[in-house]
Motif scaffolding. Structure first.
Motif, PDB file in Angstrom:
ATOM      1  N   ASN A 316       0.789  -1.232   0.000  1.00 12.16           N
ATOM      2  CA  ASN A 316       0.000   0.000   0.000  1.00 12.16           C
ATOM      3  C   ASN A 316       0.819   1.278   0.000  1.00 12.16           C
ATOM      4  O   ASN A 316       0.331   2.311  -0.461  1.00 12.16           O
ATOM      5  CB  ASN A 316      -0.946   0.029   1.198  1.00 12.16           C
ATOM      6  CG  ASN A 316      -1.925  -1.123   1.208  1.00 12.16           C
ATOM      7  OD1 ASN A 316      -1.890  -1.972   2.093  1.00 12.16           O
ATOM      8  ND2 ASN A 316      -2.793  -1.181   0.211  1.00 12.16           N
ATOM      9  N   LYS A 335      -1.506   3.140  -2.432  1.00  9.47           N
ATOM     10  CA  LYS A 335      -2.215   2.339  -3.418  1.00  9.47           C
ATOM     11  C   LYS A 335      -3.220   1.442  -2.717  1.00  9.47           C
ATOM     12  O   LYS A 335      -2.866   0.691  -1.802  1.00  9.47           O
ATOM     13  CB  LYS A 335      -1.236   1.499  -4.234  1.00  9.47           C
ATOM     14  CG  LYS A 335      -1.880   0.780  -5.420  1.00  9.47           C
ATOM     15  CD  LYS A 335      -0.828   0.368  -6.413  1.00  9.47           C
ATOM     16  CE  LYS A 335      -1.473  -0.006  -7.745  1.00  9.47           C
ATOM     17  NZ  LYS A 335      -0.498  -0.103  -8.826  1.00  9.47           N
ATOM     18  N   SER A 336      -4.465   1.531  -3.133  1.00 10.82           N
ATOM     19  CA  SER A 336      -5.510   0.629  -2.636  1.00 10.82           C
ATOM     20  C   SER A 336      -5.840  -0.358  -3.744  1.00 10.82           C
ATOM     21  O   SER A 336      -6.108   0.029  -4.881  1.00 10.82           O
ATOM     22  CB  SER A 336      -6.755   1.422  -2.245  1.00 10.82           C
ATOM     23  OG  SER A 336      -7.327   2.049  -3.378  1.00 10.82           O
ATOM     24  N   TRP A 337      -5.802  -1.643  -3.425  1.00 11.67           N
ATOM     25  CA  TRP A 337      -5.960  -2.689  -4.426  1.00 11.67           C
ATOM     26  C   TRP A 337      -7.427  -3.095  -4.569  1.00 11.67           C
ATOM     27  O   TRP A 337      -7.779  -4.263  -4.505  1.00 11.67           O
ATOM     28  CB  TRP A 337      -5.100  -3.900  -4.073  1.00 11.67           C
ATOM     29  CG  TRP A 337      -3.646  -3.583  -4.135  1.00 11.67           C
ATOM     30  CD1 TRP A 337      -2.852  -3.099  -3.145  1.00 11.67           C
ATOM     31  CD2 TRP A 337      -2.800  -3.725  -5.278  1.00 11.67           C
ATOM     32  NE1 TRP A 337      -1.561  -2.935  -3.583  1.00 11.67           N
ATOM     33  CE2 TRP A 337      -1.500  -3.314  -4.899  1.00 11.67           C
ATOM     34  CE3 TRP A 337      -3.011  -4.161  -6.591  1.00 11.67           C
ATOM     35  CZ2 TRP A 337      -0.430  -3.326  -5.776  1.00 11.67           C
ATOM     36  CZ3 TRP A 337      -1.934  -4.176  -7.453  1.00 11.67           C
ATOM     37  CH2 TRP A 337      -0.672  -3.768  -7.048  1.00 11.67           C
ATOM     38  N   TRP A 338      -8.266  -2.100  -4.781  1.00 11.87           N
ATOM     39  CA  TRP A 338      -9.655  -2.395  -5.085  1.00 11.87           C
ATOM     40  C   TRP A 338      -9.771  -2.780  -6.560  1.00 11.87           C
ATOM     41  O   TRP A 338      -8.785  -2.913  -7.263  1.00 11.87           O
ATOM     42  CB  TRP A 338     -10.542  -1.192  -4.783  1.00 11.87           C
ATOM     43  CG  TRP A 338     -10.487  -0.743  -3.357  1.00 11.87           C
ATOM     44  CD1 TRP A 338     -10.196  -1.509  -2.267  1.00 11.87           C
ATOM     45  CD2 TRP A 338     -10.703   0.583  -2.862  1.00 11.87           C
ATOM     46  NE1 TRP A 338     -10.232  -0.756  -1.121  1.00 11.87           N
ATOM     47  CE2 TRP A 338     -10.548   0.533  -1.451  1.00 11.87           C
ATOM     48  CE3 TRP A 338     -11.041   1.796  -3.443  1.00 11.87           C
ATOM     49  CZ2 TRP A 338     -10.694   1.655  -0.650  1.00 11.87           C
ATOM     50  CZ3 TRP A 338     -11.184   2.916  -2.647  1.00 11.87           C
ATOM     51  CH2 TRP A 338     -11.016   2.839  -1.268  1.00 11.87           C
ATOM     52  N   ALA A 341      -7.892  -0.656  -9.134  1.00  8.89           N
ATOM     53  CA  ALA A 341      -6.937  -0.175  -8.147  1.00  8.89           C
ATOM     54  C   ALA A 341      -6.820   1.343  -8.246  1.00  8.89           C
ATOM     55  O   ALA A 341      -6.955   1.939  -9.321  1.00  8.89           O
ATOM     56  CB  ALA A 341      -5.573  -0.826  -8.369  1.00  8.89           C
ATOM     57  N   THR A 343      -4.445   4.733  -6.973  1.00  9.14           N
ATOM     58  CA  THR A 343      -3.164   5.194  -6.456  1.00  9.14           C
ATOM     59  C   THR A 343      -3.173   6.714  -6.374  1.00  9.14           C
ATOM     60  O   THR A 343      -3.509   7.393  -7.347  1.00  9.14           O
ATOM     61  CB  THR A 343      -1.999   4.746  -7.349  1.00  9.14           C
ATOM     62  OG1 THR A 343      -2.048   3.331  -7.525  1.00  9.14           O
ATOM     63  CG2 THR A 343      -0.667   5.120  -6.725  1.00  9.14           C
TER      64      THR A 343
END
Length: 426
Positions: A316, A335-338, A341, A343
């Motif tokens: 993250n 960084k959010s890995w939804w 994603a 950033t």
């Protein structure tokens, strides 16, 4: 009774170390490496470019990027960018670009076709590349279809051929429509590798209004030598040192090192057997020094340098910083890995000449890949479980963890694609 006896003999799961995914894989600069000279990409230049430029926004500017890939067709993707000043500046405008790309092999970026559109020159451009490693041949073309002005030969298109064996590569870049007489060869380079040593030479003529190709002009020649070690996998430490004499007038010395470290963590969201996490640390240095007469030009400084470092703490957070003779910059990226994603990065630049600090912002949205923490055996740094303990852990985990012994031996078959060594043309 046998169940109780079996549970009593059963060993606890082995300790594991988290291996986070890389922030960017592959880097966008690596996707077009077939269009560039290997002379410009080897000697650690591509890694240094990413270290010195990625997530460092220009002061008082913003950038946004959207990277999309259809779910049912992984061979195509679209990258759109918008960038510009944060305040109203009469001499700057907001620029928008879009790139549509088709890639023959999902895992091989060397054969592709893309179409580039922009609000600035070139307005419309097509690029194509094909490479056949089995035969060592490759070819590419860059074709500006719409331009406001066509001044140089490159504005009419560039065509390149490539031939390479395991240790030697040769490539000419040719102009499709020479504007000036004898302005046909844009550049020609030759690179050879023996063990950890890499040496190369490049001829790149600088044409003027009355100039003709002159192979005896030393200002058109550049040469470099580099020494590199490491497999190229993010899980393996590596370094690269290079010295280049560019245009017979500038000496460029560079150094890049990638370090893999493990630190202990106490994360209540993870399983009890997770005791640590892998971090990626990168360091780079680049020095430019003039070797020609100091009185030749007063506009070019005698020498300049820059030093940069980055630290990816987990999947993250990424922290970067760089220092130069006139300014210093620091950047923090989250960084959010939804799905997709997201950033966000903010950078601060301190200009020591005027004594002011300015900020820049960036945002990225992409659905090109998914994040997945991997589990690695931590025996080479933190713990040393015995073989029975490890074997029991493999049965308990249900899948084989990554082992440092495999990484050291060069066995990357069981690793995710982004943790394997990135294939090189040379």
């Amino acid at each position: 009774m046998w169940n109780w006896f079996g549970n009593w003999l059963k060993q606890p799961p082995p300790p594991m170390v988290l291996v986070p995914p890389l922030f960017d894989f592959p880097p966008l600069a690596a996707r077009t490496r077939m269009l560039e000279s290997s002379y410009d990409l080897l000697f650690g230049k591509l890694a240094l470019k990413c270290l010195f430029e990625d997530y460092f926004e220009e002061a008082r500017h913003f950038s946004s990027r959207i990277m999309l890939k259809p779910i049912d067709d992984p061979h195509v993707d679209l990258v759109a960018t918008v960038s510009g000043p944060l305040d109203n500046q009469p001499d700057e405008n907001i620029v928008g670009n879009a790139l549509f790309r088709w890639q023959s092999d999902v895992d091989d970026p060397n054969t592709f076709v893309d179409l580039f559109v922009s609000s600035s020159d070139p307005i419309l451009q097509m690029r194509s590349s094909a490479y056949y490693p089995k035969y060592g041949f490759g070819a590419f073309g860059i074709f500006p279809l719409l331009l406001k002005r066509r001044v140089s030969s490159e504005d009419y298109g560039v065509f390149g051929l490539r031939y390479g064996s395991g240790n030697c590569h040769l490539e000419p870049h040719l102009c499709l429509y020479p504007v000036l007489k004898d302005e046909f060869a844009k550049s020609v380079w030759l690179v050879s590798k023996v063990g950890r040593l890499t040496a190369g030479v490049q001829y790149e003529p600088q044409y003027g209004s009355n100039d003709r190709a002159n192979y005896k002009n030393l200002n058109d020649w550049s040469c470099a030598i580099g020494y590199g070690a490491g497999s190229g996998s993010p899980l393996s430490p590596s370094f690269n040192f290079g010295i280049e004499l560019a245009k017979s007038s500038e000496l460029i010395a560079s150094f890049y090192q990638h370090v893999v470290v493990q630190r202990r963590i106490q994360n209540p969201l993870e399983e009890d057997e997770v005791v640590g996490i892998t971090n990626y640390i990168d360091f780079g240095f680049e020095l430019h020094s003039r070797v020609e007469d100091a009185n030749a030009s007063n506009k070019i400084p005698e020498s300049t340098f820059q030093v940069a470092a980055s630290w990816q703490a987990n999947k993250n957070f990424l922290l970067k910083g760089k220092v130069g003779p006139q300014s210093s910059s620091a950047s923090l990226a989250f960084k959010s890995w939804w799905k997709p994603a997201f950033t966000f990065n903010i950078s601060a630049t301190r200009d020591r000449v005027i004594g002011k600090t300015a900020f820049g912002f960036g945002i990225r949205v992409e659905n090109l890949r998914e994040a997945s923490y991997q589990r690695a055996d931590p025996n080479y740094v933190m713990l040393t479980p015995n073989m029975e303990h490890l074997a029991e852990g493999i049965v308990w985990e249900g899948k084989r963890p990554m082992l440092q012994s495999d990484v050291n031996a060069g066995n990357f078959d069981g690793l995710p694609r982004e943790l394997r060594p990135f294939d090189k043309i040379l």
